[in-house]
Design a protein around this motif. Structure first.
Motif, PDB file in Angstrom:
ATOM      1  N   ASP A 143       0.841  -1.201   0.000  1.00 49.35           N
ATOM      2  CA  ASP A 143       0.000   0.000   0.000  1.00 49.35           C
ATOM      3  C   ASP A 143       0.876   1.251   0.000  1.00 49.35           C
ATOM      4  O   ASP A 143       1.300   1.731   1.036  1.00 49.35           O
ATOM      5  CB  ASP A 143      -0.910  -0.007   1.234  1.00 49.35           C
ATOM      6  CG  ASP A 143      -1.901   1.166   1.229  1.00 49.35           C
ATOM      7  OD1 ASP A 143      -2.118   1.735   0.140  1.00 49.35           O
ATOM      8  OD2 ASP A 143      -2.419   1.506   2.304  1.00 49.35           O
ATOM      9  N   VAL A 144       1.161   1.759  -1.177  1.00 49.49           N
ATOM     10  CA  VAL A 144       1.900   3.010  -1.347  1.00 49.49           C
ATOM     11  C   VAL A 144       1.162   3.837  -2.386  1.00 49.49           C
ATOM     12  O   VAL A 144       1.124   3.465  -3.562  1.00 49.49           O
ATOM     13  CB  VAL A 144       3.360   2.771  -1.785  1.00 49.49           C
ATOM     14  CG1 VAL A 144       4.032   4.092  -2.144  1.00 49.49           C
ATOM     15  CG2 VAL A 144       4.149   2.061  -0.701  1.00 49.49           C
ATOM     16  N   LYS A 145       0.570   4.936  -1.940  1.00 52.07           N
ATOM     17  CA  LYS A 145      -0.185   5.792  -2.859  1.00 52.07           C
ATOM     18  C   LYS A 145       0.455   7.161  -3.040  1.00 52.07           C
ATOM     19  O   LYS A 145       0.058   7.928  -3.911  1.00 52.07           O
ATOM     20  CB  LYS A 145      -1.623   5.952  -2.354  1.00 52.07           C
ATOM     21  CG  LYS A 145      -2.419   4.651  -2.384  1.00 52.07           C
ATOM     22  CD  LYS A 145      -3.860   4.864  -1.965  1.00 52.07           C
ATOM     23  CE  LYS A 145      -4.686   3.602  -2.173  1.00 52.07           C
ATOM     24  NZ  LYS A 145      -4.180   2.457  -1.416  1.00 52.07           N
ATOM     25  N   SER A 146       1.443   7.492  -2.204  1.00 53.34           N
ATOM     26  CA  SER A 146       2.170   8.757  -2.321  1.00 53.34           C
ATOM     27  C   SER A 146       3.576   8.533  -1.788  1.00 53.34           C
ATOM     28  O   SER A 146       3.849   7.515  -1.121  1.00 53.34           O
ATOM     29  CB  SER A 146       1.478   9.868  -1.520  1.00 53.34           C
ATOM     30  OG  SER A 146       1.633   9.632  -0.123  1.00 53.34           O
ATOM     31  N   ILE A 147       4.467   9.466  -2.044  1.00 55.74           N
ATOM     32  CA  ILE A 147       5.846   9.278  -1.587  1.00 55.74           C
ATOM     33  C   ILE A 147       5.949   9.326  -0.062  1.00 55.74           C
ATOM     34  O   ILE A 147       6.879   8.758   0.510  1.00 55.74           O
ATOM     35  CB  ILE A 147       6.805  10.301  -2.243  1.00 55.74           C
ATOM     36  CG1 ILE A 147       6.392  11.746  -1.935  1.00 55.74           C
ATOM     37  CG2 ILE A 147       6.887  10.063  -3.740  1.00 55.74           C
ATOM     38  CD1 ILE A 147       7.392  12.771  -2.464  1.00 55.74           C
ATOM     39  N   GLU A 148       4.994   9.959   0.583  1.00 48.31           N
ATOM     40  CA  GLU A 148       4.996   9.963   2.050  1.00 48.31           C
ATOM     41  C   GLU A 148       4.764   8.554   2.612  1.00 48.31           C
ATOM     42  O   GLU A 148       5.184   8.243   3.739  1.00 48.31           O
ATOM     43  CB  GLU A 148       3.935  10.922   2.588  1.00 48.31           C
ATOM     44  CG  GLU A 148       4.263  12.396   2.409  1.00 48.31           C
ATOM     45  CD  GLU A 148       4.080  12.895   0.986  1.00 48.31           C
ATOM     46  OE1 GLU A 148       4.656  13.953   0.647  1.00 48.31           O
ATOM     47  OE2 GLU A 148       3.363  12.224   0.195  1.00 48.31           O
ATOM     48  N   ASP A 149       4.117   7.684   1.818  1.00 45.63           N
ATOM     49  CA  ASP A 149       3.843   6.310   2.253  1.00 45.63           C
ATOM     50  C   ASP A 149       5.089   5.425   2.186  1.00 45.63           C
ATOM     51  O   ASP A 149       5.015   4.236   2.538  1.00 45.63           O
ATOM     52  CB  ASP A 149       2.749   5.676   1.381  1.00 45.63           C
ATOM     53  CG  ASP A 149       1.400   6.361   1.539  1.00 45.63           C
ATOM     54  OD1 ASP A 149       1.162   6.944   2.621  1.00 45.63           O
ATOM     55  OD2 ASP A 149       0.602   6.326   0.583  1.00 45.63           O
ATOM     56  N   GLU A 173      12.243  14.912  -0.714  1.00 43.90           N
ATOM     57  CA  GLU A 173      10.987  15.577  -1.065  1.00 43.90           C
ATOM     58  C   GLU A 173       9.861  15.147  -0.128  1.00 43.90           C
ATOM     59  O   GLU A 173       8.964  15.943   0.193  1.00 43.90           O
ATOM     60  CB  GLU A 173      10.624  15.247  -2.520  1.00 43.90           C
ATOM     61  CG  GLU A 173       9.426  15.974  -3.074  1.00 43.90           C
ATOM     62  CD  GLU A 173       9.677  17.453  -3.307  1.00 43.90           C
ATOM     63  OE1 GLU A 173       8.692  18.206  -3.431  1.00 43.90           O
ATOM     64  OE2 GLU A 173      10.869  17.875  -3.355  1.00 43.90           O
ATOM     65  N   ALA A 174       9.904  13.881   0.328  1.00 40.18           N
ATOM     66  CA  ALA A 174       8.856  13.360   1.205  1.00 40.18           C
ATOM     67  C   ALA A 174       9.089  13.697   2.670  1.00 40.18           C
ATOM     68  O   ALA A 174       8.262  13.357   3.523  1.00 40.18           O
ATOM     69  CB  ALA A 174       8.761  11.849   1.039  1.00 40.18           C
ATOM     70  N   GLY A 175      10.206  14.362   2.974  1.00 40.29           N
ATOM     71  CA  GLY A 175      10.520  14.680   4.356  1.00 40.29           C
ATOM     72  C   GLY A 175      11.011  13.482   5.143  1.00 40.29           C
ATOM     73  O   GLY A 175      10.919  13.438   6.372  1.00 40.29           O
ATOM     74  N   GLN A 178      17.121   8.234   5.174  1.00 36.18           N
ATOM     75  CA  GLN A 178      17.443   6.830   4.948  1.00 36.18           C
ATOM     76  C   GLN A 178      17.055   5.972   6.150  1.00 36.18           C
ATOM     77  O   GLN A 178      16.761   4.776   6.004  1.00 36.18           O
ATOM     78  CB  GLN A 178      18.927   6.675   4.648  1.00 36.18           C
ATOM     79  CG  GLN A 178      19.353   7.310   3.336  1.00 36.18           C
ATOM     80  CD  GLN A 178      20.803   7.023   3.009  1.00 36.18           C
ATOM     81  OE1 GLN A 178      21.225   5.876   2.997  1.00 36.18           O
ATOM     82  NE2 GLN A 178      21.580   8.071   2.759  1.00 36.18           N
ATOM     83  N   ASP A 179      17.060   6.557   7.336  1.00 32.54           N
ATOM     84  CA  ASP A 179      16.698   5.808   8.539  1.00 32.54           C
ATOM     85  C   ASP A 179      15.213   5.464   8.590  1.00 32.54           C
ATOM     86  O   ASP A 179      14.800   4.582   9.355  1.00 32.54           O
ATOM     87  CB  ASP A 179      17.068   6.603   9.799  1.00 32.54           C
ATOM     88  CG  ASP A 179      18.563   6.761   9.974  1.00 32.54           C
ATOM     89  OD1 ASP A 179      19.310   5.911   9.433  1.00 32.54           O
ATOM     90  OD2 ASP A 179      18.992   7.735  10.620  1.00 32.54           O
ATOM     91  N   ASP A 180      14.413   6.155   7.767  1.00 30.98           N
ATOM     92  CA  ASP A 180      12.970   5.909   7.763  1.00 30.98           C
ATOM     93  C   ASP A 180      12.568   4.767   6.842  1.00 30.98           C
ATOM     94  O   ASP A 180      11.396   4.349   6.831  1.00 30.98           O
ATOM     95  CB  ASP A 180      12.220   7.173   7.327  1.00 30.98           C
ATOM     96  CG  ASP A 180      12.365   8.311   8.328  1.00 30.98           C
ATOM     97  OD1 ASP A 180      12.244   8.035   9.532  1.00 30.98           O
ATOM     98  OD2 ASP A 180      12.611   9.458   7.893  1.00 30.98           O
TER      99      ASP A 180
END
Length: 353
Positions: A143-149, A173-175, A178-180
């Motif tokens: 489930d990935v619908k945007s770069i924030e996902d 760009e997604a805020g 790499q740790d995320d």
């Protein structure tokens, strides 16, 4: 993939460079070296008779052949069916080609890994927002619908290629950092990223437009999707080892080649149907429908005759890689040989836009 055969021009020779081919060509080392040329010296107008320029740029080869402009190219070219940063750099290090066609990241990693190179031409897209080079492929069931996902996802990552820089730019760009996410390092060769997505080795991977449609055709029924990356990704370059540019005859041959290359990029933009058939269908083996899809997706190209803005954007990418990959700081303009900027401007005479 198919190889193009039956070249008509007597000046053109084609080499399919496998690992064995690289070894064979490196053994002969091209033609005899020409006079030494300082990097600050003016480019010679003509190479000596018998100079051979070894070129890894199959798309331009096909464009020149199809348009008939290859008959106007007064330099002896040995074409190599090589694309992509890793294969081009391998060919440089094997002394198998003199110039290659890649995105903006491979010249940086050539420099950072000890191969002295210079960029001699640049290309970009007329409308990069509407015509991205890459989309983010999403594995079936993810489930990935945007770069924030992207937070918490496994992402295919190729640090020495344009796709690797794209991933870092997307995270910025997604805020995210790499740790995320979990970056899964692999090279993007052929359909490796599509296979990794289909096999659930990764959740997300950058896919070039040549792969987007085939990936969805195979796996959309299982839940595969793609989303926009949201970042600019259209930079394209020609680059060459510095040692080649210090050979006066090779430098003169490249001067002529970049002029023909620039015109060929504009021809591609003005003749999308012909190029789709000749390159993506006949050379790359895509179906007519897929070939048309790719050309439409990539849009029109422009060849800047002033590189200031192109270099400034490239510096932003460099600074991202320095920060995120702990690369050595680099003033990227030092990698640009702006003598060829003038040669391209003279050849296009205001046609670039």
């Amino acid at each position: 993939m198919k190889s193009r055969r039956g070249l008509k021009s007597p000046l053109i020779r084609t080499a399919l460079l496998t690992a064995a081919g690289l070894m064979a060509l490196s053994a002969c080392g091209g033609d005899e070296a020409g006079p030494k040329l300082e990097l600050t010296a003016a480019l010679p107008d003509k190479p000596a008779d018998g100079t051979v320029l070894r070129v890894g740029d199959p798309a331009t080869q096909v464009a020149l052949e199809t348009s008939g402009a290859i008959d106007d190219l007064d330099v002896d070219i040995e074409w190599a069916n090589i694309t992509g940063g890793p294969k081009t750099l391998e060919a440089f290090r094997a002394d198998a080609i003199d110039i290659g066609s890649v995105a903006d990241i491979p010249p940086l990693f050539a420099h950072w890994t000890g191969t002295d190179v210079r960029i001699v031409a640049a290309r970009e897209t007329v409308d990069p927002a509407a015509h991205p080079t890459y989309e983010l492929g999403v594995a079936p069931g993810v489930d990935v619908k945007s770069i924030e996902d992207l937070k918490g996802k496994k992402i295919a990552y190729s640090p020495g290629q344009a796709q690797g820089a794209l991933v870092l730019n997307v995270l910025r760009e997604a805020g995210l950092t790499q740790d995320d996410v979990e970056l899964v390092e692999m090279q993007s060769v052929d359909d490796a990223f599509s296979v990794a997505l289909a096999g659930k080795q990764v959740d997300v991977a950058p896919l070039g437009q040549t792969l987007v449609k085939t990936y969805l055709a195979k796996y959309e029924r299982d839940g595969a999707t793609t989303i926009p990356s949201g970042v600019r990704d259209d930079a394209w370059t020609l680059y060459a080892p510095t040692s080649v540019l210090e050979d006066a005859d090779k430098a003169a041959a490249i001067k002529e080649y970049v002029a023909a290359w620039a015109k060929a990029q504009l021809w591609i933009s003005d003749h999308p149907d012909e190029f789709a058939k000749a390159y993506y269908e006949d050379h790359e083996g895509l179906t007519p429908e897929d070939a048309t899809y790719v050309v439409d997706a990539l849009g029109k190209f422009t060849v800047p005759t002033n590189w200031d803005e192109f270099i400034a954007r490239h510096q932003v990418t460099v600074d991202t890689l320095v920060k995120e990959q702990q690369q050595e700081p680099l003033e990227v303009e030092t990698l640009y040989d702006r003598r060829f900027e003038k040669a391209i401007a003279a050849a296009l005479g205001g046609e670039s836009s």
